[in-house]
Design an enzyme around this catalytic site. Structure first.
Site, mmCIF file in Angstrom:
data_model
loop_
_atom_site.group_PDB
_atom_site.id
_atom_site.type_symbol
_atom_site.label_atom_id
_atom_site.label_comp_id
_atom_site.label_asym_id
_atom_site.label_seq_id
_atom_site.Cartn_x
_atom_site.Cartn_y
_atom_site.Cartn_z
ATOM 1 N N GLY A 78 -20.583 -37.439 18.817
ATOM 2 C CA GLY A 78 -21.506 -36.984 18.046
ATOM 3 C C GLY A 78 -22.006 -37.865 17.021
ATOM 4 N N ASP A 79 -20.877 -38.197 16.118
ATOM 5 C CA ASP A 79 -21.180 -38.991 14.996
ATOM 6 C C ASP A 79 -21.844 -40.492 15.433
ATOM 7 O OD1 ASP A 79 -19.555 -37.110 14.018
ATOM 8 O OD2 ASP A 79 -17.753 -38.292 14.359
HETATM 9 N N1 LIG Z 1 -19.219 -36.555 29.205
HETATM 10 C C1 LIG Z 1 -20.089 -37.082 28.674
HETATM 11 N N2 LIG Z 1 -20.840 -38.087 29.515
HETATM 12 C C2 LIG Z 1 -21.831 -39.086 28.969
HETATM 13 N N3 LIG Z 1 -22.237 -38.855 27.476
HETATM 14 C C3 LIG Z 1 -21.391 -37.861 26.799
HETATM 15 C C4 LIG Z 1 -20.365 -37.238 27.327
HETATM 16 N N4 LIG Z 1 -19.833 -36.394 26.393
HETATM 17 C C5 LIG Z 1 -20.681 -36.729 25.350
HETATM 18 N N5 LIG Z 1 -21.427 -37.716 25.623
HETATM 19 C C6 LIG Z 1 -22.480 -38.417 24.739
HETATM 20 O O1 LIG Z 1 -22.259 -38.089 23.284
HETATM 21 C C7 LIG Z 1 -23.257 -37.617 22.599
HETATM 22 C C8 LIG Z 1 -22.800 -36.333 21.682
HETATM 23 O O2 LIG Z 1 -21.754 -35.579 22.167
HETATM 24 P P1 LIG Z 1 -21.408 -33.971 22.170
HETATM 25 O O3 LIG Z 1 -22.609 -33.178 22.038
HETATM 26 O O4 LIG Z 1 -20.247 -33.981 22.650
HETATM 27 O O5 LIG Z 1 -21.032 -34.299 20.313
HETATM 28 P P2 LIG Z 1 -20.184 -33.562 19.184
HETATM 29 O O6 LIG Z 1 -19.622 -32.245 19.955
HETATM 30 O O7 LIG Z 1 -21.115 -33.585 18.012
HETATM 31 O O8 LIG Z 1 -19.155 -34.819 18.902
HETATM 32 P P3 LIG Z 1 -18.288 -35.135 17.935
HETATM 33 O O9 LIG Z 1 -18.536 -34.001 16.637
HETATM 34 O O10 LIG Z 1 -16.962 -34.703 18.275
HETATM 35 O O11 LIG Z 1 -18.568 -36.161 17.356
HETATM 36 C C9 LIG Z 1 -24.136 -36.908 23.888
HETATM 37 O O12 LIG Z 1 -25.532 -36.597 23.327
HETATM 38 C C10 LIG Z 1 -24.078 -37.786 24.954
HETATM 39 O O13 LIG Z 1 -24.729 -38.893 24.569
HETATM 40 MG MG LIG Z 2 -20.293 -33.223 16.012
#
Ligand SMILES: Nc1ncnc2c1ncn2[C@@H]1O[C@H](COP(=O)(O)OP(=O)(O)OP(=O)(O)O)[C@@H](O)[C@H]1O
Ligand SMILES: [Mg+2]
Length: 303
Positions: free
Chosen positions: A247-248
């Site tokens: 997400g970052d």
């Molecule tokens: N299983 C996956 N396959 C492909 N892309 C993924 C996958 N998981 C995450 N991503 C990519 O990463 C981006 C961010 O993921 P996510 O929604 O899990 O962020 P987050 O929960 O805010 O993560 P964090 O806070 O740990 O950095 C998604 O928009 C996607 O592009």
């Molecule tokens: Mg996040």
């Protein structure tokens, strides 16, 4: 220059061992110490994208000096406020037959240190300012609202959760980036469909967010623009190695894309490419990984 703020960064100590037995001496295979924290991650991915960035926030003690010099060694600038007491936390991740994580609370931030950061933020001439992660102990839930009020920059990003996120909305952040679970927690209900995600994002726009980017893990991301544009970028398929910092990475890619192209569509593509490149990499994405994912990104869907 893109500035990031990490209130409670960490040195992440990753230890690899065959198996972990409590109560005895365990011999490890290897260990690494890496700078961690959400704004720090954003700055690291911006650096991979070739964008000038400076990491701000709070560090403490000799651990804080180590964190700063490690970041500088990675090619990014730092301007952390040094706290008078405590140590920047060390978080330990044990990779054996199971994964165990030990997270420390971090050094408390006293009002004088917060004032120093606010003053520093007030003096910035920034292209974008990204406020990422939880406030540190002692900061209060209005920490990001106060930082937004201090900053004079049209492109402000808040990536945090719960009360700290809600309290920031009154200061009209340019962008917030909840993931699906964070948005669902604020909405008080599950959000299984894109229509429900959109409705929940729109209610945060009613409360003050100018734009909302919702990351959807393996499903990609949804852009809800203040101009009424709704875009869904699916993520590409690939072998996931670790999603920590995905997400970052999305935040870094989106902001870099927005500043380069001034276009939500191209920014969204770069954001999802960076997020997925991190998911497919050991650690955070690098330039080659991002370029490879960008090449095989599915088409954007207009909602
Ligand atoms: N299983 C996956 N396959 C492909 N892309 C993924 C996958 N998981 C995450 N991503 C990519 O990463 C981006 C961010 O993921 P996510 O929604 O899990 O962020 P987050 O929960 O805010 O993560 P964090 O806070 O740990 O950095 C998604 O928009 C996607 O592009
Ligand atoms: Mg996040």
């Amino acid at each position: 220059m893109i500035y990031t703020v990490t209130c409670n960064p960490a040195l992440d100590c990753a230890v690899r061992l065959d198996s972990l037995t409590p109560g005895v001496i365990n011999f490890t295979r290897d260990s690494t110490l890496t700078p961690g924290g959400k704004g720090v991650n954003v700055s690291r991915v911006l650096t991979a994208l070739g964008e000038p960035t400076t990491a701000l926030g709070f560090v403490a003690g000799s651990n804080g000096c180590l964190l700063e010099s490690a970041l500088q060694g990675m090619g990014l600038a730092t301007d952390f406020v040094h706290l008078e007491r405590g140590q920047t936390r060390i978080n330990v991740k044990l990779y054996g037959d199971t994964e165990t994580q030990l997270n420390a609370p971090g050094a408390p931030v006293l009002p004088a240190a917060m004032d120093t950061l606010l003053e520093r933020l007030g003096g910035l001439s920034a292209d974008a300012v990204c406020l990422c992660g939880s406030p540190a102990p002692g900061m209060g839930t209005d920490a990001y609202a106060r930082m937004l009020a201090a900053v004079d920059c049209p492109c402000t990003v808040v990536d945090t959760t719960g009360a700290a996120l809600l309290a920031s909305l009154g200061e009209r952040p340019w962008l917030i980036k909840p993931n699906r679970e964070e948005l669902a927690a604020l909405a008080g209900r599950d959000l299984p469909t894109l229509a429900e995600v959109t409705a929940a994002a729109e209610s945060l726009m009613d409360k003050g967010a100018q734009n909302v980017l919702v990351s959807l893990g393996g499903e990609g991301a949804l852009w809800c623009g203040g101009d009424g544009v709704r875009l869904y970028q699916p993520a590409p398929a690939g072998r996931v190695i670790g999603t920590v910092g995905a997400g970052d990475s999305t935040v870094a890619g989106f902001v870099a894309g927005w500043l380069r192209y001034g276009d939500a569509r191209r920014a969204l593509r770069l954001g999802v490419a960076c997020g997925s490149a991190t998911a497919f990499a050991e650690g955070l994405a690098d330039a080659e990984g991002i370029a490879a994912v960008l090449d095989r990104l599915p088409e954007i869907v207009e909602m």
